[in-house]
Enzyme design. Sequence first.
Site, mmCIF file in Angstrom:
data_model
loop_
_atom_site.group_PDB
_atom_site.id
_atom_site.type_symbol
_atom_site.label_atom_id
_atom_site.label_comp_id
_atom_site.label_asym_id
_atom_site.label_seq_id
_atom_site.Cartn_x
_atom_site.Cartn_y
_atom_site.Cartn_z
ATOM 1 N N THR A 375 0.886 -1.156 0.000
ATOM 2 C CA THR A 375 0.000 0.000 0.000
ATOM 3 C C THR A 375 0.921 1.202 0.000
ATOM 4 O O THR A 375 2.117 1.056 0.169
ATOM 5 C CB THR A 375 -0.852 -0.064 1.285
ATOM 6 O OG1 THR A 375 -1.625 -1.237 1.203
ATOM 7 C CG2 THR A 375 -1.720 1.135 1.495
ATOM 8 N N ASP A 417 -9.362 -8.863 1.453
ATOM 9 C CA ASP A 417 -9.629 -8.145 2.711
ATOM 10 C C ASP A 417 -11.002 -8.498 3.295
ATOM 11 O O ASP A 417 -11.308 -8.147 4.434
ATOM 12 C CB ASP A 417 -9.536 -6.626 2.519
ATOM 13 C CG ASP A 417 -8.100 -6.123 2.670
ATOM 14 O OD1 ASP A 417 -7.245 -6.895 3.143
ATOM 15 O OD2 ASP A 417 -7.837 -4.964 2.311
ATOM 16 N N SER A 446 -10.988 -2.461 5.854
ATOM 17 C CA SER A 446 -9.594 -2.050 5.647
ATOM 18 C C SER A 446 -8.952 -1.682 6.983
ATOM 19 O O SER A 446 -9.643 -1.435 7.975
ATOM 20 C CB SER A 446 -9.593 -0.821 4.737
ATOM 21 O OG SER A 446 -8.301 -0.274 4.646
ATOM 22 N N SER A 447 -7.627 -1.629 6.977
ATOM 23 C CA SER A 447 -6.896 -1.113 8.148
ATOM 24 C C SER A 447 -6.261 0.239 7.843
ATOM 25 O O SER A 447 -5.566 0.804 8.696
ATOM 26 C CB SER A 447 -5.773 -2.087 8.538
ATOM 27 O OG SER A 447 -6.304 -3.349 8.800
ATOM 28 N N GLY A 467 1.039 -1.348 5.173
ATOM 29 C CA GLY A 467 1.416 -2.428 6.092
ATOM 30 C C GLY A 467 0.276 -3.332 6.507
ATOM 31 O O GLY A 467 0.380 -4.011 7.524
ATOM 32 N N GLY A 468 -0.835 -3.349 5.742
ATOM 33 C CA GLY A 468 -1.948 -4.255 6.069
ATOM 34 C C GLY A 468 -2.397 -4.031 7.498
ATOM 35 O O GLY A 468 -2.582 -2.895 7.941
HETATM 36 O O1 DON Z 1 -6.930 -2.063 3.229
HETATM 37 C C1 DON Z 1 -6.123 -2.728 3.859
HETATM 38 O O2 DON Z 1 -6.103 -2.783 5.073
HETATM 39 C C2 DON Z 1 -5.079 -3.511 3.099
HETATM 40 N N1 DON Z 1 -5.575 -3.860 1.807
HETATM 41 C C3 DON Z 1 -3.844 -2.690 3.019
HETATM 42 C C4 DON Z 1 -2.713 -3.430 2.345
HETATM 43 C C5 DON Z 1 -1.375 -2.950 2.696
HETATM 44 O O3 DON Z 1 -1.215 -2.037 3.458
HETATM 45 C C6 DON Z 1 -0.235 -3.686 2.130
HETATM 46 N N2 DON Z 1 0.979 -2.968 2.382
HETATM 47 N N3 DON Z 1 1.996 -3.281 2.758
#
Ligand code: DON
Length: 565
Positions: A375, A417, A446-447, A467-468
């Site tokens: 992201t 997600d 989402s996060s 960072g998910g």
């Molecule tokens: O929306 C979310 O929480 C995830 N799809 C974000 C993914 C993400 O941050 C990946 N990055 N390292």
Amino acid sequence: MNKVITLLFISVLCIQCNTQVNPDSVNKPHGVIAKKAMVVSARQEASKIGVDIMKQGGNAFDAMIATDLALLVSYPVAGNIGGGGFMVFRMKDGTTGSLDFREKAPIEATKDMYLDEDGNVNSDTSKLGALAVGIPGTIAGLFEVHKKFGSLPFEKLIDPAIKLANNGVVVTKKQAESLNQNKQNFRKANKRTILLDKDWEAGDTIKYPKLVETLKRIKTNGRDEFYKGKTADILVEQVQKLGGIITKEDLANYEAQWRDPITFMYKGHKIISMPPPSSGGICIAQILKSIAPYNIEQYAHNSTEYIQLIVEAERRAYADRSYFLGDPDFVNIPTDSLMSEHYLSKRMADFDWEKATQSSTLSRGSIPGYESDETTHYSIVDPFGNSLAVTTTLNAAYGSKVYVENGGFFLNNEMDDFSAKPGEPNMYGLVGADANAIAPQKRMLSSMSPTIIEVNGQLKMVLGSPGGSTIITSVMQNILNVIEYDMSMQESVSKPRFHHQWFPDNIKFETTFDTVVFNSLKKLGYAIDHTNSPIIGKVDAILVLPNGNLEGGADPRGDDTAVGF
Ligand code: DON
């Protein structure tokens, strides 16, 4: 050792930056400082393009559009028009708001679409290939921002990205590694080789001729080009050829949504963050409000007690996230109760300084009356005093890896997600329930946590991270670094981080984290994971200094760069 690397990094940054002014109010290590305006993003090209727009008289929203499109070209791992994201803004007069341009499930999506005949999750299909793709929201988001707040013509904002795609982008070392690592997956998802499927070395240049054509068509035809025009045809054809279910009707129906942000107070600071379908704002509020009564500043930064307190608050917040949170257009979320001090003090009542809580003994809290690797983030402050935080994503690195060859861009794998099955972890190990089950036209939880902080009615900080699942805890730790430990913005983003998310029941530490606290934590019953997360988050942030200057915090974990004037 970590400190030395951080200081070295900071000095290099300061020497390289010619926009720096004498930091009269900063006598600690610091990042780039500017007087009027700043962009901090994952790529130098994108930060510069955003700043150039503001030098030409554009506002933060104009700069957002130009920066976002520049990231699409210069940072294909996450920059996107085939994905989605969130923006939180604060106008110079203090008005705040947020825009949700998150992807949605296609009309033909079903609750069980990732389960096999035996009801087991077929984990690959929600991550890799055309079935993983959600309906992209980025172009709708950018045009919505432009319609409401833009001051320069859209053509002017898209031109730098067209030029960049035409002239080519120089590959950095980190980018070359990332592209080379993903070669097999590019082939698997696309069933053939794609433009980016080469052995890349730092210093190579990538040109995107098909993307130039797409961006030029968008420049001429506007938003509808992506959702109803030739680009829509190309996208749908490619997705369907590869077994996906997105239709032209899905694209034609897509709309971005303005939403009221989550706002709450933490020790005199007003925190403004993203509401559902992001879990970010609510979880950050839960964690900070859970720890507030403990006066965390009495414990040394990253000490055993500091980690313990935060981990126990995180564990409880992520357990609630898993049960209660989802798309607010589909589920009823007890936002106020989840963020209430009374509820959170009850949640923390069984926290014991002598012993780790076991996640297996902890579930969601009870709410009376309730019914029911990539992201990117950038932060912008403009010369007028407007500020905005944007986190945007394809989900995994290069999303589903499906590359719309004739359009020149990647498509997301945001469908992962959703909770494919209650209790079954997604790619971030997050477990979910019905609130985040798949349904046609629903947005996946989402996060992403773009966040703005004010104090005494004045802007103080703009931040966010990729960072998910670790986004929430990365943003939260940076809030504490500045508010409680008085770090400069650059020092804050450079500090090693840790993360706990209820399940798996362990504390993830970055590999650079000082291991000195591990023994005491283990004795208290905490499981340590020190090997699987070389980095946690990549925070790009701006701090308003006491004299009104802006300090950029560009995360040294990536190629991130602050540019200002
Ligand atoms: O929306 C979310 O929480 C995830 N799809 C974000 C993914 C993400 O941050 C990946 N990055 N390292």
